[in-house]
Write an enzyme that holds these catalytic residues in place. Structure first.
Site, short mmCIF file in Angstrom:
data_model
loop_
_atom_site.label_atom_id
_atom_site.label_comp_id
_atom_site.label_asym_id
_atom_site.label_seq_id
_atom_site.Cartn_x
_atom_site.Cartn_y
_atom_site.Cartn_z
N ASP A 179 58.19 30.71 38.20
CA ASP A 179 59.29 29.77 37.98
C ASP A 179 60.39 30.55 37.25
O ASP A 179 60.18 31.67 36.79
CB ASP A 179 58.79 28.60 37.13
CG ASP A 179 59.81 27.49 37.01
OD1 ASP A 179 60.70 27.41 37.87
OD2 ASP A 179 59.72 26.71 36.05
N ASP A 211 55.44 27.03 33.36
CA ASP A 211 55.17 26.37 32.09
C ASP A 211 55.40 24.87 32.10
O ASP A 211 55.09 24.18 31.14
CB ASP A 211 56.04 26.99 30.99
CG ASP A 211 57.53 26.77 31.21
OD1 ASP A 211 57.91 26.42 32.35
OD2 ASP A 211 58.31 26.96 30.26
N ASP A 219 54.68 22.47 37.34
CA ASP A 219 54.07 23.73 37.76
C ASP A 219 52.55 23.65 37.82
O ASP A 219 51.90 24.52 38.41
CB ASP A 219 54.46 24.86 36.80
CG ASP A 219 55.93 25.24 36.91
OD1 ASP A 219 56.46 25.18 38.03
OD2 ASP A 219 56.54 25.57 35.88
N ASN A 250 15.15 54.21 38.09
CA ASN A 250 16.24 53.23 38.05
C ASN A 250 16.70 52.93 36.63
O ASN A 250 17.90 52.79 36.37
CB ASN A 250 15.81 51.93 38.74
CG ASN A 250 15.89 52.02 40.25
OD1 ASN A 250 16.41 52.99 40.78
ND2 ASN A 250 15.35 51.03 40.93
#
Length: 887
Positions: free
Chosen positions: A361, A620, A624, A713
């Site tokens: 934005d 914000d 949004d 391992n």
């Protein structure tokens, strides 16, 4: 787009359009009351009838969080294998079987606990932030007088009876008093107002306030002039309003509910799912082959084959994957947190490293959301101290709508300010959106003067003279054309321009026949780091797209200010009219979109994701929030609306946007070190399986006992864990890296067999050189003395090659020369390679059922390791040449 929202609102009984154009009596009847101002009994009834003023709370779902943390698909694989390991121990296994089973269980518990604790911590942090922002309202209840209408006369009496209560306690039908700074607590119908101005930018994206009054002439849902919407804010003025809808019935709740819907899977979630199913498919393909070969050999024992195959399954499974992933993300989380960023979930750490597009934005994100005064100049563009005085006096003495323009003038430090004590206020003609002019009449030293400012075209209408070069002349049409042309040019450069006029008055306070003096220009101040972050992200391969509700002129100006080159620009209306193909082309080519609603923004985000992009969104406002939920990574700010913070994955706690750059880097470092483990382990395990299959045809002796495979391992995992702290090549950090299984099969098929070459060479040396075990498939006695030595010898080669080659595989460059590993990686490599020799060549070997290999085998083993490293480097260079990438 907005029409769709209106249709959604109509699904309940609180469609605001039903309350916009009705008279007082009908409005009262809607809530079954006769006069304004509820009493306590009516409050109780209305709370039961219309509901509380509360939105659906986001509760922490402990069972779901537990399942997500501990019962992921990959953890389920480990649980199945671990269950068999426990079964093997309780049916005659030794302590090493138990140790191995407990170790895998510990890895599941540790990784799951880290995820679970992080989820809980983030939830409670956000909950505290929201609780700290709890708001109150001034409500008018239990009044003795009966009011069926509200006017200037009775409004004062009502205002004096207002009492503060928590917003949660409001009910439909309540009478609420609004004043400067109040947050609108519910959807309200204005009954009386006094120059009330509302900031609706959080809903609409428009940066300038709107006036609200008790009448309405608009039909657009978000533009009703007598409706105040929950979540918006009073900038100036006062009003009394009737609560129409509360909580779940408000327009705000539509957005809030959208935020609480199940979120689309992120890039990281999809990547983990693909990796998991790839490993499952790999195991399902390989394990039956090993089992059949083992059982079909001469003298093959199908029962032993089951346990041997399970051991191979354990060897194939990168059992450290959950803890490697979690530990990498936790390390990245710590680094990002140091930049004053709240990370709400661990997966966001990798997601932000994967984005290749950041949509943002404009207001409050790229810009500070605050308007600043740029210049005050006469008609020729020259600075004028007299004009600065005129402007300042107008803003200082005005008492109506405290708009951003006046705040910018009063806060400006670069203009000359008059001594206001020399002036006294006579009258004020307040600003309104029809006249678009604000005039102040002052007296000083016996003179009465009028100071006016406003829209340039409107100011020119009340002027008949102009001041040029210190002289006052008649204002001609030519003058007006030049002034309007200059104003238009400044607008295109992104400035908001107002005209300034003045005149000496006789007796009447008239707003006409003024002298036009010049202009004042204003701009929406970009954040200090806006230009820097856009440039930094571009260098990392991340393109920025601006998605705003503001208009084209202002947006173009802001983009110019932060050196953001516009490739193409589209409006929300144009987006609505596009088909799918046109939309796909538009979102690809354009990087600025204006006059957008939340639905427009979501449409753009979806279109970008459909093209394979990993998309972040930064916003914000209330409007949004749904868009934040659509993105792969949602970024908001500490001062954002509560609903935006609730929807975000990351919340920036400081004003600097450069924390995003750090977060991107840390996300890519996390991915690099995860891919090192995943790709190399899959390739190495595939090579080990090939080696085992070949060994089953060379000799009847098992090349490695399940115990040895487990021990190998465990030691190898020490190096793998150290890779959490490894350095990452700068080249890897230069472009977006989604979490994908791309080329992982080719990586395993090409690099895996390289290790098998030396494993098989080891078998041949041990069988035909040292004659430790007999060749062929004839059964070998159970206690054959050469088998422990055979196992120990391959343990040396297997562990050393598997460990040392990580130095080759950790970078696409030449290791040690062009790229150095972290000290943790180097130290663990030396330690594990040392243990590859210490365990077989020390008394420790008896504990793990090995026997000491020949001493002459040591130089052979070291020669094989060195040769393997050289060949691995050559194969790596060929792989990079073909696939144009390494990790």
């Amino acid at each position: 787009m907005k029409i769709k929202k209106k249709e959604n609102v109509k699904k309940n009984n609180f469609d605001l359009s039903n309350y916009v154009n009705i008279e007082n009596q009908e409005l009262l009847q809607k809530f079954n009351i006769e006069t304004y101002g509820l009493n306590d009994d009516q409050v109780k009834v209305h709370k039961e009838t219309y509901g509380e003023n509360k939105l659906k709370q986001s509760k922490f779902n402990f069972p779901l969080a537990f399942i997500k943390s501990f019962l992921s698909p990959f953890n389920l694989i480990l649980i199945v294998i671990d269950t068999f390991s426990f079964y093997e121990f309780f049916n005659g296994g030794d302590g090493f079987d138990l140790f191995g089973a407990l170790l895998v269980l510990a890895m599941i518990l540790i990784s799951g606990t880290i995820y679970f604790v992080q989820e809980m911590r983030s939830y409670f942090v956000i909950k505290k932030m929201l609780a700290d922002n709890k708001k109150t309202s001034k409500v008018i209840r239990n009044i003795s007088d009966k009011y069926s209408a509200i006017d200037n006369a009775n409004s004062i009496k009502l205002i004096k009876k207002a009492e503060e209560i928590d917003n949660d306690e409001l009910v439909s039908g309540d009478l609420v008093y609004l004043s400067n700074g109040d947050l609108i607590p519910a959807d309200l119908r204005i009954l009386w107002s006094n120059t009330l101005y509302i900031n609706q930018s959080s809903l609409t994206g428009e940066s300038f306030p709107v006036q609200k009054k008790d009448t309405n002439e608009n039909e657009s849902y978000l533009e009703y002039e007598n409706i105040c919407y929950m979540g918006t804010e009073v900038l100036s003025g006062s009003a009394i309003g009737l609560v129409i809808s509360t909580g779940q019935n408000t327009y705000f709740s539509l957005i809030d509910n959208k935020v609480k819907e199940k979120r689309p899977k992120s890039s990281f979630d999809k990547g983990i799912k693909r990796i998991t199913f790839f490993l499952i498919a790999f195991m399902l393909a390989v394990i039956p082959i090993v089992f059949l070969i083992f059982g079909l050999r001469p003298g093959g024992d199908w029962g032993a084959g089951i346990f041997f195959t399970v051991a191979i399954a354990v060897g194939l499974t990168p059992e450290m994957l959950p803890i490697i992933v979690t530990s990498n993300l936790t390390r990245g989380y710590g680094k990002i947190k140091d930049q004053d960023v709240l990370v709400k979930n661990l997966n966001a750490v990798q997601n932000i490293g994967a984005i290749d597009i950041l949509c943002t934005d404009k207001t409050g994100t790229i810009t500070s959301g605050e308007i600043s005064l740029d210049k005050v100049m006469d008609v020729k563009g020259a600075k004028s101290e007299t004009l600065e005085h005129f402007l300042y006096l107008n803003s200082y003495f005005q008492s109506g709508f405290h708009n951003p323009i006046d705040e910018a003038v009063l806060a400006a430090s670069h203009i000359k300010k008059p001594n206001v004590e020399d002036f006294s206020k006579e009258w004020e003609v307040p600003f309104d959106f029809k006249r678009k002019i604000l005039s102040i009449i002052l007296t000083t030293k016996g003179d009465k003067e009028i100071f006016s400012k406003g829209a340039v075209e409107e100011i020119l209408k009340i002027c008949n003279r102009i001041k040029i070069d210190g002289k006052i002349e008649k204002l001609t049409e030519e003058h007006k054309e030049r002034i309007i042309s200059k104003t238009h040019k400044l607008n295109l450069d992104g400035y908001r321009v107002i005209g300034i006029a003045h005149n000496l008055l006789d007796d009447e306070d008239i707003e006409e026949n003024l002298v036009f003096h010049g202009f004042a220009t204003f701009f929406d101040e970009p954040k200090k780091t806006s230009k820097k972050i856009i440039k930094a992200l571009l260098q990392k391969g991340i393109s920025t797209k601006v998605l705003t509700g503001d208009n084209e002129v202002i947006t173009r100006a802001i983009c110019k200010t932060v050196d953001f080159k516009i490739t193409e620009l589209y409006t929300g209306k144009q987006i609505e009219q596009m088909n799918e193909m046109q939309l796909a082309k538009a979102v690809k080519e354009a990087n600025v979109f204006v006059k957008l609603s939340p639905i427009h923004k979501s449409t753009i985000i979806k279109a970008l994701k459909n093209q394979g992009h990993v998309v972040g969104f930064m916003g914000d406002g209330i409007n949004d929030a749904p868009v934040l939920r659509q993105s792969d990574i949602a970024i908001s700010f500490k001062d954002a609306s509560n609903i935006a913070k609730d929807a975000a994955d990351m919340i920036l706690l400081s004003d600097s946007l450069m924390a995003i750059d750090t977060a991107v880097t840390e996300g890519r470092i996390c991915l690099a070190n995860m891919l090192k483990y995943i790709k190399v382990t899959v390739a190495s395990n595939f090579g080990n399986v090939l080696s085992v299959i070949v060994a089953l045809f060379l000799t009847a002796a098992e090349p490695m006992m399940p115990l040895h495979l487990l021990l190998q391992n465990l030691l190898y995992d020490i190096v793998m864990f150290a890779f959490i702290f490894d350095k990452v090549d700068k080249k890897f950090l230069e472009k977006p890296r989604p979490f994908t299984t791309k080329n992982i099969i080719w990586f395993a098929l090409i690099n895996g067999p390289v290790s098998s070459i030396f494993d098989i060479s080891t078998f041949l040396v041990l069988i035909y050189g040292y004659h430790i075990v007999p060749s062929g498939l004839a059964p070998i006695p159970e206690n054959h003395p050469g088998v422990p030595q055979f196992n120990a010898s391959w343990f040396v080669i297997g562990l050393m090659t598997q460990t040392a080659v990580m130095q080759m595989y950790r970078t696409e460059k030449i290791p040690f020369i062009q790229s150095q590993g972290s000290w943790q990686v180097n130290a663990s490599t030396v330690f594990v390679c040392s243990m590859a020799l210490v365990i077989p060549y020390s008394p420790m070997n008896k504990v793990v059922q090995m026997d000491t290999p020949p001493l002459t085998f040591i130089p052979i083993a070291l020669g094989f390791v060195l040769s393997y490293l050289l060949l691995a480097q050559v194969v790596k260079m060929g792989y990079i040449k073909i696939f144009k990438e390494w990790l």
